[in-house]
Design a protein around this motif. Structure first.
Motif, PDB file in Angstrom:
ATOM      1  N   LEU A  56       0.831  -1.200   0.000  1.00 21.33           N
ATOM      2  CA  LEU A  56       0.000   0.000   0.000  1.00 21.33           C
ATOM      3  C   LEU A  56       0.866   1.251   0.000  1.00 21.33           C
ATOM      4  CD1 LEU A  56      -2.866  -0.913   2.472  1.00 21.33           C
ATOM      5  CD2 LEU A  56      -3.036  -0.574   0.023  1.00 21.33           C
ATOM      6  N   LEU A  57       1.959   1.184   0.767  1.00 22.28           N
ATOM      7  CA  LEU A  57       2.841   2.332   0.846  1.00 22.28           C
ATOM      8  C   LEU A  57       3.514   2.595  -0.505  1.00 22.28           C
ATOM      9  CD1 LEU A  57       3.311   4.095   3.217  1.00 22.28           C
ATOM     10  CD2 LEU A  57       5.350   2.819   3.779  1.00 22.28           C
ATOM     11  N   ILE A  58       3.948   1.514  -1.148  1.00 16.74           N
ATOM     12  CA  ILE A  58       4.539   1.635  -2.483  1.00 16.74           C
ATOM     13  C   ILE A  58       3.551   2.312  -3.419  1.00 16.74           C
ATOM     14  CG2 ILE A  58       5.309   0.325  -4.496  1.00 16.74           C
ATOM     15  CD1 ILE A  58       6.222  -1.848  -2.540  1.00 16.74           C
ATOM     16  N   PHE A  59       2.318   1.836  -3.316  1.00 15.46           N
ATOM     17  CA  PHE A  59       1.282   2.370  -4.186  1.00 15.46           C
ATOM     18  C   PHE A  59       1.077   3.867  -3.944  1.00 15.46           C
ATOM     19  CE2 PHE A  59      -3.179   3.577  -4.161  1.00 15.46           C
ATOM     20  CZ  PHE A  59      -3.431   3.525  -5.513  1.00 15.46           C
ATOM     21  N   PHE A  60       1.081   4.276  -2.669  1.00 15.26           N
ATOM     22  CA  PHE A  60       0.862   5.694  -2.375  1.00 15.26           C
ATOM     23  C   PHE A  60       1.994   6.554  -2.929  1.00 15.26           C
ATOM     24  CE2 PHE A  60      -1.859   4.308   1.360  1.00 15.26           C
ATOM     25  CZ  PHE A  60      -3.028   4.604   0.700  1.00 15.26           C
ATOM     26  N   VAL A  61       3.224   6.054  -2.834  1.00 13.06           N
ATOM     27  CA  VAL A  61       4.352   6.827  -3.361  1.00 13.06           C
ATOM     28  C   VAL A  61       4.211   6.962  -4.871  1.00 13.06           C
ATOM     29  CG1 VAL A  61       6.835   6.823  -3.686  1.00 13.06           C
ATOM     30  CG2 VAL A  61       5.884   6.204  -1.478  1.00 13.06           C
ATOM     31  N   GLN A  62       3.840   5.869  -5.509  1.00 10.48           N
ATOM     32  CA  GLN A  62       3.611   5.899  -6.950  1.00 10.48           C
ATOM     33  C   GLN A  62       2.516   6.892  -7.312  1.00 10.48           C
ATOM     34  OE1 GLN A  62       1.109   5.332  -9.998  1.00 10.48           O
ATOM     35  NE2 GLN A  62       0.515   4.160  -8.214  1.00 10.48           N
ATOM     36  N   ALA A  63       1.455   6.876  -6.495  1.00 11.15           N
ATOM     37  CA  ALA A  63       0.319   7.761  -6.769  1.00 11.15           C
ATOM     38  C   ALA A  63       0.730   9.222  -6.653  1.00 11.15           C
ATOM     39  CB  ALA A  63      -0.831   7.461  -5.804  1.00 11.15           C
ATOM     40  N   ALA A  64       1.651   9.506  -5.726  1.00  7.70           N
ATOM     41  CA  ALA A  64       2.120  10.888  -5.581  1.00  7.70           C
ATOM     42  C   ALA A  64       2.714  11.372  -6.897  1.00  7.70           C
ATOM     43  CB  ALA A  64       3.147  10.972  -4.465  1.00  7.70           C
ATOM     44  N   GLY A  65       3.521  10.504  -7.534  1.00  4.97           N
ATOM     45  CA  GLY A  65       4.100  10.868  -8.824  1.00  4.97           C
ATOM     46  C   GLY A  65       3.022  11.140  -9.858  1.00  4.97           C
ATOM     47  N   ALA A  66       2.035  10.252  -9.913  1.00  2.54           N
ATOM     48  CA  ALA A  66       0.966  10.407 -10.896  1.00  2.54           C
ATOM     49  C   ALA A  66       0.241  11.732 -10.696  1.00  2.54           C
ATOM     50  CB  ALA A  66      -0.011   9.236 -10.786  1.00  2.54           C
ATOM     51  N   VAL A  67       0.029  12.097  -9.424  1.00  3.26           N
ATOM     52  CA  VAL A  67      -0.663  13.346  -9.132  1.00  3.26           C
ATOM     53  C   VAL A  67       0.165  14.541  -9.614  1.00  3.26           C
ATOM     54  CG1 VAL A  67      -1.318  14.860  -7.235  1.00  3.26           C
ATOM     55  CG2 VAL A  67      -2.041  12.490  -7.225  1.00  3.26           C
ATOM     56  N   PHE A  68       1.474  14.471  -9.409  1.00  2.00           N
ATOM     57  CA  PHE A  68       2.316  15.589  -9.840  1.00  2.00           C
ATOM     58  C   PHE A  68       2.338  15.724 -11.358  1.00  2.00           C
ATOM     59  CE2 PHE A  68       3.747  16.291  -5.593  1.00  2.00           C
ATOM     60  CZ  PHE A  68       4.145  17.621  -5.608  1.00  2.00           C
ATOM     61  N   LEU A  69       2.285  14.613 -12.064  1.00  2.00           N
ATOM     62  CA  LEU A  69       2.224  14.696 -13.528  1.00  2.00           C
ATOM     63  C   LEU A  69       0.990  15.499 -13.942  1.00  2.00           C
ATOM     64  CD1 LEU A  69       3.300  13.752 -16.301  1.00  2.00           C
ATOM     65  CD2 LEU A  69       1.729  11.830 -16.121  1.00  2.00           C
ATOM     66  N   VAL A  70      -0.131  15.200 -13.286  1.00  2.00           N
ATOM     67  CA  VAL A  70      -1.373  15.907 -13.607  1.00  2.00           C
ATOM     68  C   VAL A  70      -1.257  17.388 -13.253  1.00  2.00           C
ATOM     69  CG1 VAL A  70      -3.800  16.108 -13.011  1.00  2.00           C
ATOM     70  CG2 VAL A  70      -2.784  13.873 -13.326  1.00  2.00           C
ATOM     71  N   MET A  71      -0.689  17.669 -12.074  1.00  2.00           N
ATOM     72  CA  MET A  71      -0.609  19.066 -11.653  1.00  2.00           C
ATOM     73  C   MET A  71       0.283  19.854 -12.608  1.00  2.00           C
ATOM     74  SD  MET A  71      -0.778  19.109  -7.537  1.00  2.00           S
ATOM     75  CE  MET A  71       0.824  18.469  -7.235  1.00  2.00           C
ATOM     76  N   GLY A  72       1.353  19.215 -13.072  1.00  2.00           N
ATOM     77  CA  GLY A  72       2.224  19.884 -14.030  1.00  2.00           C
ATOM     78  C   GLY A  72       1.467  20.254 -15.296  1.00  2.00           C
ATOM     79  N   ALA A  73       0.664  19.303 -15.770  1.00  2.00           N
ATOM     80  CA  ALA A  73      -0.091  19.568 -16.995  1.00  2.00           C
ATOM     81  C   ALA A  73      -1.136  20.652 -16.768  1.00  2.00           C
ATOM     82  CB  ALA A  73      -0.760  18.286 -17.473  1.00  2.00           C
ATOM     83  N   LEU A  74      -1.692  20.710 -15.546  1.00  2.00           N
ATOM     84  CA  LEU A  74      -2.716  21.710 -15.261  1.00  2.00           C
ATOM     85  C   LEU A  74      -2.136  23.107 -15.116  1.00  2.00           C
ATOM     86  CD1 LEU A  74      -5.066  20.020 -12.651  1.00  2.00           C
ATOM     87  CD2 LEU A  74      -5.731  20.973 -14.837  1.00  2.00           C
ATOM     88  N   SER A  75      -0.831  23.183 -14.796  1.00  2.00           N
ATOM     89  CA  SER A  75      -0.258  24.492 -14.510  1.00  2.00           C
ATOM     90  C   SER A  75      -0.003  25.316 -15.766  1.00  2.00           C
ATOM     91  CB  SER A  75       1.036  24.336 -13.723  1.00  2.00           C
ATOM     92  OG  SER A  75       2.047  23.836 -14.567  1.00  2.00           O
TER      93      SER A  75
END
Lengths: 251, 628
Positions: A56-75
């Protein structure tokens, strides 16, 4: 599939090497921040996987990256990038619960979320969680951005080269994103490998077969809409999950 | 000891009265700030003294009883003034039930310790006193601006700060109460304060929403009185400690606990009682922040957590877990359909409270610790976000997240703090995510709860990520630095800093403070989640790596050099870097605009609310029926 000869198998690596040598074009500093966090999180998740940490922890760290990819595109003030980001969010929304449920399935069999404990389990998980493997393959297809779920990285306006969530990344920044994507692929294939961790040969067979199946699916399917994806994948995924969990409970 | 308790519970009331009668701005500023400082110090001192039991003299007992009835009659009066049948009925029912209880059933001879402080109560006092005080202090410059904006002839700030500060005292009383009738009294005080604060602006919609809050919470009050009377007839005591010490409840007593939890559900705005908290967003921002983060709703989850040992292992416990998990999922879905920043925050609050209640229902040591940690982290992050939205709203005149596009350019400092606040609700290594992790681990064996948690957790990502992303939007350098009054910037910076600091202290907090306090025996037996076999903190290397990675990314971003590029517009760009316009027909520039996907056809409020309320109502029936 076609009689023409395509690029060599290492082309993806050549591409990234070339991208890294290009001049940096900046739309916005947030983007540089976001693509680096994306890469670091993806690499960290893979590192944690091989260090046999908690799934689960691995997954959360991975998800953090995915979220940042989206935020970058939104900026960035670019419609293609914005549309891509929104669609990427829908993709995350679609695969995240399924991945968590796959991990829960493993927990129900093994009694632990630890990769180490799962690897130490004596029978192949595939035997107890066949339906969860199908659920995982949905997540894999989405995560690899293959059709029929590849809509976050393609949206054409006037030209075919527009690439959704990645539109505004170029040069070294795009190279970083490609590398992060390799890490994500490794991670999710790693999760696949847990399904047959008792024998190296069968693990390899499973991975090759899965990856090949992904390529076949990618080449035979047309892109669908996010509405279809969300409803279809959630309903099938949840139904398969419930059936498999009830089997486990009964067995 | 008694002095500290007096400071924590009675001082806010006195400070409130001072604010009300001395109508000078300077005195008000001093009183509120000083009260905040004293509360903070007193709560820390109370923590330093550890657990305690406090007997109050008979005088205090009578005073509470008298005030209790007085308050109920005031509520009844408002019922008549607002011509609301429900308020009248619920207030009258409470007066009748409580009168019957006091006059007929209750044995006044038995002495019951009035107050007690165990780990849970002390944690709550810290949250209320520190976070709550920061919010009150933030309210000082905010309300001045708010009234300038409304162009009031006569300032209503004295009344506003009376209730705001009184609220903190009532909350402290509520969480420290051992005599369950004291708990009930403070429960009613918070109901009344929230009613007055929500209706503060006295607009039509404010009055309507305040009325709704009052009748719903009065319904909770009725459930609480019923629960208290029922529990008293079964156990013969008013002492919460004595009830908890008797171990898990069985039979009819379980129904009494069910009623008390139901009162907690109403207070925590769980589905289907969410509408009063959503209505509360019409109030000035400090009120929303206070209600949503450190007080009021936290009182609800506190009550469920407080009584969790009594329903351990029962069907009621499963029912509570299901209700909580459903609220977590449904409100996360509703939040996706919103573009109003305050509404997103409101739904996310309810959603997180649902997660806390689900943890209380799961009722394993791990789940209880997760719930307590969530209370702390949620209070910090959510108050920060509310205050940010308030600050942004006063500057740009809108609370719609679409209007916050590219906010970084206008308000670089507030935007950065808001982004950090959002990330602290969402990403590792921040506490909220760790709690979610612990909750998932604790729920793994519970099929329906884990499925709802998995879906809800993914929905959460969507509404936070898109908000943080569109705050970032900017190009080039921002226009100068942003000026903020000290009492606005101070609380924001402090809350932001504590969100960051807590991220790094979570493992310490977990192993050194929370495990010994809440679950020493069980965790020693089963091993603890954040510790590896050798006894070290597993989380620290990870936190270090994430921290270093982020710092490196920030460093690269600051140092990045390159040619500025236009956003891609299909090769049909006109105008300067800033505009982002297409070349349209007749050589005109057509500005482009983008909006978020709100997935209205799936997650629209009007589509979902009815069905969600029906489902939640049925789940509560199931929960209560299971207790029978």
């Amino acid at each position: 599939m076609q009689s023409r000869q395509g690029p060599p198998i290492l082309q993806a690596f050549y591409d990234v090497a070339k991208l890294m040598g290009k001049d940096q074009m900046l739309s916005n500093r947030w983007q540089i921040l976001c693509c680096w966090v994306y890469l670091v999180a993806a690499a960290l998740a893979v590192g944690m996987f091989f260090a046999r940490a908690d799934l689960l922890l691995i997954f959360f760290v991975q998800a953090a990256g995915a979220v940042f990819l989206v935020m970058g595109a939104l900026s960035v003030k670019s419609p293609y990038s914005q549309v891509g980001a929104q669609r990427e969010l829908v993709q995350i929304l679609t695969y995240e619960p399924l991945l968590i449920l796959v991990f829960v399935g493993m927990y129900l069999v093994v009694g632990s979320f630890d990769v180490g404990d799962i690897l130490a389990y004596q029978t192949p998980l595939l035997r107890k969680l066949p339906l969860m493997f199908i659920v995982l393959s949905y997540a894999l297809t989405i995560k690899l951005r293959k059709s029929p779920f590849d809509f976050s990285t393609s949206h054409h306006g006037h030209q075919e080269l527009v690439k959704g969530v990645m539109t505004e990344y170029s040069g070294p920044a795009l190279g970083l994103i490609e590398m992060a994507h390799w890490y994500e692929t490794v991670l999710i294939l790693g999760v696949c490998s847990l399904f047959w961790a008792t024998s190296w040969i069968w693990m390899a067979v499973l991975l090759v077969a899965t990856y090949f199946a992904e390529l076949v699916i990618d080449n035979t399917m047309a892109r669908m809409t996010w509405r279809w994806m969300l409803k279809y994948v959630w309903s099938i995924g949840l139904a398969l999950t419930f059936i498999n969990f009830i089997w486990l409970h009964a067995g | 000891m008694s002095n500290l308790l007096l400071l924590l519970i009675v001082l806010p009331a006195i400070a409130g009265v001072v604010c009300y009668f001395v109508r000078s701005g300077a005195v008000r500023t001093f009183t509120v700030t000083a009260t905040g400082a004293v509360l903070t110090a007193a709560s820390l001192a109370l923590l330093g003294q550890g657990s305690f039991v406090f007997e109050a003299s008979g005088l205090w007992e009578s005073l509470v009883t008298i005030l209790d009835f007085a308050l109920l009659f005031v509520i009844l009066y408002y019922g008549f003034r607002l011509r609301n049948l429900l308020i009248k009925v619920f207030a009258a029912a409470q007066i009748v039930l409580l009168g019957f209880f006091e006059l007929v059933l209750l044995d006044h001879g038995a002495s019951v310790p009035a107050l007690m402080g165990d780990s849970l109560a002390l944690v709550m006092v810290l949250v209320v006193s520190i976070v709550g005080s920061l919010i009150c202090i933030f309210g000082l410059p905010y309300m001045r601006k708010h009234e300038q904006h409304l162009k009031l002839e006569k300032s209503k700030q004295p009344q506003f700060f009376l209730y705001l500060v009184l609220f903190l005292g009532a909350m402290n009383g509520l969480v420290l109460a051992n005599n369950i009738l004291w708990l009930y009294f403070f429960f009613e005080v918070t109901t009344f304060c929230s009613f007055m604060l929500i209706g503060h602006d006295a607009t039509e919609v404010a009055t309507k929403n305040a009325t709704r809050a009052l009748w719903m919470n009065s319904l909770g009050g009725v459930a609480l009185v019923l629960g208290i009377i029922w529990a008293y007839t079964q156990t013969g005591t008013l002492s919460i400690m004595a009830m908890l010490a008797a171990g898990p409840a069985t039979g009819v007593l379980l129904v009494a606990v069910g009623f008390i939890c139901l009162a907690g559900f109403v207070k925590a705005a769980q589905l289907p009682f969410q509408s009063w908290l959503l209505g509360a967003m019409v109030a000035p921002t400090p009120v929303s922040a206070l209600l949503h983060s450190s007080t009021m709703v936290k009182a609800g989850v506190y009550m469920v957590l407080r009584f969790s040992p009594m329903f351990e292992g029962s069907f009621l416990s499963h029912g509570i877990a299901l209700c909580g998990a459903f609220t977590f999922l449904a409100c996360a879905a509703l939040a996706i359909g919103q573009s109003n920043g305050k509404k997103i925050l409101a739904y996310s609050t309810i959603s997180n409270l649902g997660l806390i209640i689900a943890c209380a229902g799961l009722n394993t040591p791990l789940a209880i610790i997760a719930a307590v940690m969530l209370i702390i982290f949620h209070a910090i992050s959510k108050s920060l976000l509310f205050l940010c939205v308030g600050t942004i709203e006063q500057k740009i005149g809108s609370r719609d997240i679409e209007d916050m596009r590219g906010l970084f350019k206008i308000m670089p400092r507030t935007a950065t703090i808001t982004i950090i606040g959002i990330l602290s609700m969402l990403l590792p290594p921040f506490g909220v995510l760790l709690c979610k992790w612990m909750a998932l681990e604790a729920a793994a064996g519970h099929l329906f709860v884990i499925v709802m948690m998995a879906l809800g957790s993914a929905l959460t990502v969507v509404y936070w990520a898109r908000w943080a992303g569109l705050l970032m939007g900017s190009r080039g350098e921002s226009r100068g630095t942003e000026q903020q009054p000290l009492l606005t910037g101070g609380p924001l910076m402090l809350l932001c800093a504590s969100a960051l600091v807590f991220a790094f202290t979570t493992p310490y907090l977990y192993t050194e403070v929370l495990v010994p306090a809440f679950a020493a025996a069980q965790v020693a037996l089963h091993g603890s989640l954040l510790e590896d076999a050798a006894g070290g903190f597993v989380m620290y290397p990870l936190i270090m790596l994430i921290g270093l990675g982020t710092l490196f990314a920030v460093f690269r971003a600051l140092r990045a050099k390159g040619k500025e590029s236009h956003p891609y517009l299909g090769g049909a760009q006109v105008g300067g870097m800033d505009e982002g316009a297409f070349l349209g027909p007749m050589e005109t520039a057509v500005p482009y605009s983008a909006g978020n996907y709100y997935l209205g056809e799936l997650f629209g409020e009007h589509k979902l609310t009815l069905w969600i309320n029906i489902a939640a109502g049925s789940l509560i029936l199931l929960m209560m029926g299971g207790a029978l």
